[in-house]
Design a protein around this motif. Structure first.
Motif, PDB file in Angstrom:
ATOM      1  N   LEU A   1       0.826  -1.197   0.000  1.00 18.36           N
ATOM      2  CA  LEU A   1       0.000   0.000   0.000  1.00 18.36           C
ATOM      3  C   LEU A   1       0.874   1.267   0.000  1.00 18.36           C
ATOM      4  O   LEU A   1       0.574   2.252  -0.702  1.00 18.36           O
ATOM      5  N   VAL A   2       1.968   1.231   0.751  1.00 20.86           N
ATOM      6  CA  VAL A   2       2.906   2.363   0.767  1.00 20.86           C
ATOM      7  C   VAL A   2       3.499   2.581  -0.622  1.00 20.86           C
ATOM      8  O   VAL A   2       3.673   3.730  -1.068  1.00 20.86           O
ATOM      9  N   LYS A   3       3.781   1.479  -1.321  1.00 23.08           N
ATOM     10  CA  LYS A   3       4.309   1.609  -2.692  1.00 23.08           C
ATOM     11  C   LYS A   3       3.316   2.321  -3.601  1.00 23.08           C
ATOM     12  O   LYS A   3       3.685   3.176  -4.405  1.00 23.08           O
ATOM     13  N   ASP A   4       2.020   1.909  -3.480  1.00 17.70           N
ATOM     14  CA  ASP A   4       1.011   2.565  -4.306  1.00 17.70           C
ATOM     15  C   ASP A   4       0.885   4.049  -3.963  1.00 17.70           C
ATOM     16  O   ASP A   4       0.775   4.909  -4.855  1.00 17.70           O
ATOM     17  N   LEU A   5       0.893   4.344  -2.652  1.00 14.93           N
ATOM     18  CA  LEU A   5       0.791   5.744  -2.233  1.00 14.93           C
ATOM     19  C   LEU A   5       2.017   6.542  -2.702  1.00 14.93           C
ATOM     20  O   LEU A   5       1.903   7.710  -3.111  1.00 14.93           O
ATOM     21  N   ARG A   6       3.188   5.896  -2.637  1.00 16.82           N
ATOM     22  CA  ARG A   6       4.415   6.571  -3.079  1.00 16.82           C
ATOM     23  C   ARG A   6       4.342   6.875  -4.573  1.00 16.82           C
ATOM     24  O   ARG A   6       4.727   7.965  -5.030  1.00 16.82           O
ATOM     25  N   LEU A   7       3.845   5.892  -5.362  1.00 19.60           N
ATOM     26  CA  LEU A   7       3.702   6.120  -6.796  1.00 19.60           C
ATOM     27  C   LEU A   7       2.748   7.270  -7.079  1.00 19.60           C
ATOM     28  O   LEU A   7       3.010   8.148  -7.928  1.00 19.60           O
ATOM     29  N   CYS A   8       1.624   7.273  -6.345  1.00 16.26           N
ATOM     30  CA  CYS A   8       0.637   8.342  -6.526  1.00 16.26           C
ATOM     31  C   CYS A   8       1.243   9.696  -6.166  1.00 16.26           C
ATOM     32  O   CYS A   8       1.059  10.707  -6.882  1.00 16.26           O
ATOM     33  N   LEU A   9       2.003   9.721  -5.060  1.00 14.88           N
ATOM     34  CA  LEU A   9       2.617  10.972  -4.607  1.00 14.88           C
ATOM     35  C   LEU A   9       3.652  11.469  -5.616  1.00 14.88           C
ATOM     36  O   LEU A   9       3.724  12.678  -5.915  1.00 14.88           O
ATOM     37  N   VAL A  10       4.457  10.535  -6.150  1.00 18.40           N
ATOM     38  CA  VAL A  10       5.472  10.925  -7.147  1.00 18.40           C
ATOM     39  C   VAL A  10       4.796  11.537  -8.363  1.00 18.40           C
ATOM     40  O   VAL A  10       5.234  12.584  -8.903  1.00 18.40           O
ATOM     41  N   LEU A  11       3.719  10.930  -8.845  1.00 18.08           N
ATOM     42  CA  LEU A  11       3.000  11.456 -10.011  1.00 18.08           C
ATOM     43  C   LEU A  11       2.440  12.840  -9.731  1.00 18.08           C
ATOM     44  O   LEU A  11       2.484  13.736 -10.594  1.00 18.08           O
ATOM     45  N   LEU A  12       1.903  13.002  -8.503  1.00 17.79           N
ATOM     46  CA  LEU A  12       1.346  14.317  -8.160  1.00 17.79           C
ATOM     47  C   LEU A  12       2.429  15.385  -8.065  1.00 17.79           C
ATOM     48  O   LEU A  12       2.230  16.540  -8.490  1.00 17.79           O
ATOM     49  N   ILE A  13       3.586  15.011  -7.487  1.00 16.53           N
ATOM     50  CA  ILE A  13       4.692  15.990  -7.376  1.00 16.53           C
ATOM     51  C   ILE A  13       5.181  16.400  -8.751  1.00 16.53           C
ATOM     52  O   ILE A  13       5.379  17.598  -9.040  1.00 16.53           O
ATOM     53  N   VAL A  14       5.383  15.399  -9.616  1.00 15.34           N
ATOM     54  CA  VAL A  14       5.840  15.709 -10.981  1.00 15.34           C
ATOM     55  C   VAL A  14       4.805  16.587 -11.683  1.00 15.34           C
ATOM     56  O   VAL A  14       5.151  17.583 -12.376  1.00 15.34           O
ATOM     57  N   ALA A  15       3.533  16.212 -11.524  1.00 12.93           N
ATOM     58  CA  ALA A  15       2.469  17.006 -12.164  1.00 12.93           C
ATOM     59  C   ALA A  15       2.428  18.416 -11.613  1.00 12.93           C
ATOM     60  O   ALA A  15       2.174  19.391 -12.344  1.00 12.93           O
TER      61      ALA A  15
ATOM     62  N   LEU B   1      -3.696  12.178 -11.546  1.00 13.87           N
ATOM     63  CA  LEU B   1      -4.639  11.264 -10.895  1.00 13.87           C
ATOM     64  C   LEU B   1      -5.255  10.299 -11.910  1.00 13.87           C
ATOM     65  O   LEU B   1      -5.420   9.105 -11.635  1.00 13.87           O
ATOM     66  N   VAL B   2      -5.611  10.826 -13.080  1.00 14.65           N
ATOM     67  CA  VAL B   2      -6.175   9.952 -14.119  1.00 14.65           C
ATOM     68  C   VAL B   2      -5.156   8.900 -14.534  1.00 14.65           C
ATOM     69  O   VAL B   2      -5.505   7.724 -14.755  1.00 14.65           O
ATOM     70  N   LEU B   3      -3.895   9.285 -14.628  1.00 10.15           N
ATOM     71  CA  LEU B   3      -2.856   8.333 -14.990  1.00 10.15           C
ATOM     72  C   LEU B   3      -2.714   7.243 -13.934  1.00 10.15           C
ATOM     73  O   LEU B   3      -2.598   6.043 -14.265  1.00 10.15           O
ATOM     74  N   PHE B   4      -2.747   7.647 -12.656  1.00  2.78           N
ATOM     75  CA  PHE B   4      -2.645   6.659 -11.574  1.00  2.78           C
ATOM     76  C   PHE B   4      -3.835   5.692 -11.600  1.00  2.78           C
ATOM     77  O   PHE B   4      -3.680   4.466 -11.495  1.00  2.78           O
ATOM     78  N   ILE B   5      -5.031   6.291 -11.774  1.00  2.00           N
ATOM     79  CA  ILE B   5      -6.229   5.428 -11.847  1.00  2.00           C
ATOM     80  C   ILE B   5      -6.154   4.524 -13.062  1.00  2.00           C
ATOM     81  O   ILE B   5      -6.541   3.346 -13.030  1.00  2.00           O
ATOM     82  N   GLY B   6      -5.646   5.045 -14.167  1.00  4.51           N
ATOM     83  CA  GLY B   6      -5.514   4.219 -15.366  1.00  4.51           C
ATOM     84  C   GLY B   6      -4.572   3.047 -15.150  1.00  4.51           C
ATOM     85  O   GLY B   6      -4.830   1.932 -15.629  1.00  4.51           O
TER      86      GLY B   6
END
Length: 460
Positions: free
Chosen positions: A32-46, A64-69
């Protein structure tokens, strides 16, 4: 996560329940931490791109759409594997969905292993049953033939085309039909003439199990039947041959004992010889009667027996027997006629059976006892009963009382002149009149012998 490298342990599927899973014992939090980390990285880059391009919110939405995708893609891979490629290795995924896929794959493997073991067990059981010489037939809840072993084809004549056909359409013997529809009335199964092999006999036993399903066992008892017939014929022939010499001996003893010039010593000896001769004659008569009953000789069993008249006759005979000055019984006899129903059967056999029960009660009740003789009925059965207040019978004796020559007290039986065949005769008479003998006894309180007869034998 590389599932190919996982070492799966043996799993017992019956012990698994989804509610038994404890997430705290699984590495799901790390995923779950990995998923949250991935989501956070995408948001920071965005966010960085959005600040530089002055389009912060659109960039965050795109992240967010990319993460959900990505999550949706992982869901689709799991679905595609379950739906179309369950036999192949699952796709490699990370995060929470990867852990869920790992659990699914593990339980799938364990279920396959349990299923394989179950199939192997069933195969071994079927192989073992197929090796039996006795017929084994499974009957489903609709009373259709479901499966049978090869022996059933030899014993019962079943064929491959009989699968899913009603059992009563295949085995059409009227006796079997009545047995199958009234299993409670036949605790020991039923013996039938074989319809496959002439002059052969089979024993059938049906056992209910599961959800209104049945197991039918059938085996050839021709050899046992012939041995029993040889025994019966031997006893009948020997008993018949003994009647003539016993009659001659009895006649000479009676003639000699009437001589006036015989000393008292010899008179006592002749009296004892006469008593033993009468006892042997009674034994021979009982053996002949029992042999006739076992052979089920054709005797009219459709006579209407007027029970009130018969019971009064038996009661008068019992009073005479009870009043014999040489016996010193002195019992109080009571007659209770509680039903106006009559009985359909053989008067001679029914009278013999009921008389045996009354005589036994008089013989084996200590002097001065109270004996109740009665006839009653309800909407289902008729009852002839003999109740005494004697010493009672130990419980372990009761199942064997109707065996030939079985005695609770051998010494006492010899003193009373009993042959040891009375209750065996009663059992056979009742069996041929669709009835049975029920025995209830308590030590120190007495015994009740009850002849239970089917409602079909009662006549208003």
């Amino acid at each position: 996560m590389n599932l190919k490298s996982v070492n799966f342990k043996c799993f017992n599927l019956k012990n698994f329940h989804p509610k038994s899973l404890n997430l705290k014992t699984l590495p799901i939090w790390r995923d779950l931490v990995k998923d949250l980390r991935l989501c956070l990285v995408l948001l920071i880059v965005a966010a960085i791109i959005g600040l530089l391009s002055h389009a912060l919110w659109p960039c965050l939405v795109i992240a967010l759409v990319l993460f959900i995708g990505l999550q949706f893609r992982a869901f689709y891979q799991i679905y595609y594997w379950i739906r179309f490629q369950p036999e192949q290795n699952p796709p490699e995924l990370s995060g929470v969905l990867g852990e869920i896929l790992y659990l699914l794959y593990r339980y799938q493997r364990q279920e396959k292993q349990a299923k394989t073991e179950l199939i192997n067990t069933i195969a071994r059981a079927q192989t073992s049953i197929s090796a039996l010489q006795d017929a084994v037939v499974l009957i489903d809840s609709k009373q259709h033939l479901e499966w049978w072993n090869p022996a059933a084809e030899q014993v019962l004549g079943l064929k491959a085309v009989d699968v899913q056909r009603p059992v009563l359409n295949i085995i059409r013997d009227p006796q079997f039909t009545h047995y199958f529809e009234n299993l409670c009335d036949y605790p020991n199964g039923i013996k039938l003439d074989s319809w496959v092999k002439p002059q052969h006999f089979i024993q059938c036993e049906v056992t209910p199990f599961g959800d209104h399903e049945f197991l039918l066992l059938a085996y050839d008892i021709t050899h046992l039947h012939r041995l029993e017939q040889m025994r019966t014929d031997f006893v009948a022939n020997v008993s018949h041959e003994l009647r003539t010499p016993l009659t001659v001996i009895s006649g000479y003893l009676e003639m000699v004992s009437e001589q006036q010039d015989i000393s008292t010593r010899w008179q006592r000896a002749f009296k004892q010889m006469q008593q033993q001769t009468r006892r042997m004659n009674a034994l021979v008569n009982d053996l002949l009667l029992l042999s006739r009953l076992e052979n089920e000789e054709l005797i009219n069993k459709d006579q209407v027996i007027h029970m009130a008249s018969l019971l009064n006759e038996l009661f008068d005979d019992a009073q005479a027997y009870n009043s014999d000055p040489n016996s010193n019984y002195g019992h109080t006899l009571n007659l209770h006629i509680e039903s106006h129903c009559n009985l359909r059967g053989s008067k001679l056999e029914i009278a013999s059976a009921f008389s045996n029960l009354i005589t036994n009660a008089i013989k084996y009740t200590p002097s001065g006892g109270v004996i109740h003789i009665g006839w009653a009925s309800d909407q289902q059965q008729g009852y002839f009963y003999v109740e005494d207040n004697g010493i009672g019978i130990e419980a372990y004796h009761i199942p064997r009382l109707t065996e030939r020559f079985y005695r609770v007290d051998s010494a006492r039986s010899r003193e009373s002149g009993g042959t040891g065949l009375g209750l065996a005769i009663v059992k056979h008479v009742l069996a041929q009149h669709d009835g049975y003998l029920d025995i209830q006894s308590k030590m120190g309180q007495g015994t009740t012998f009850k002849a239970v007869l089917a409602q079909t034998r009662l006549v208003d």
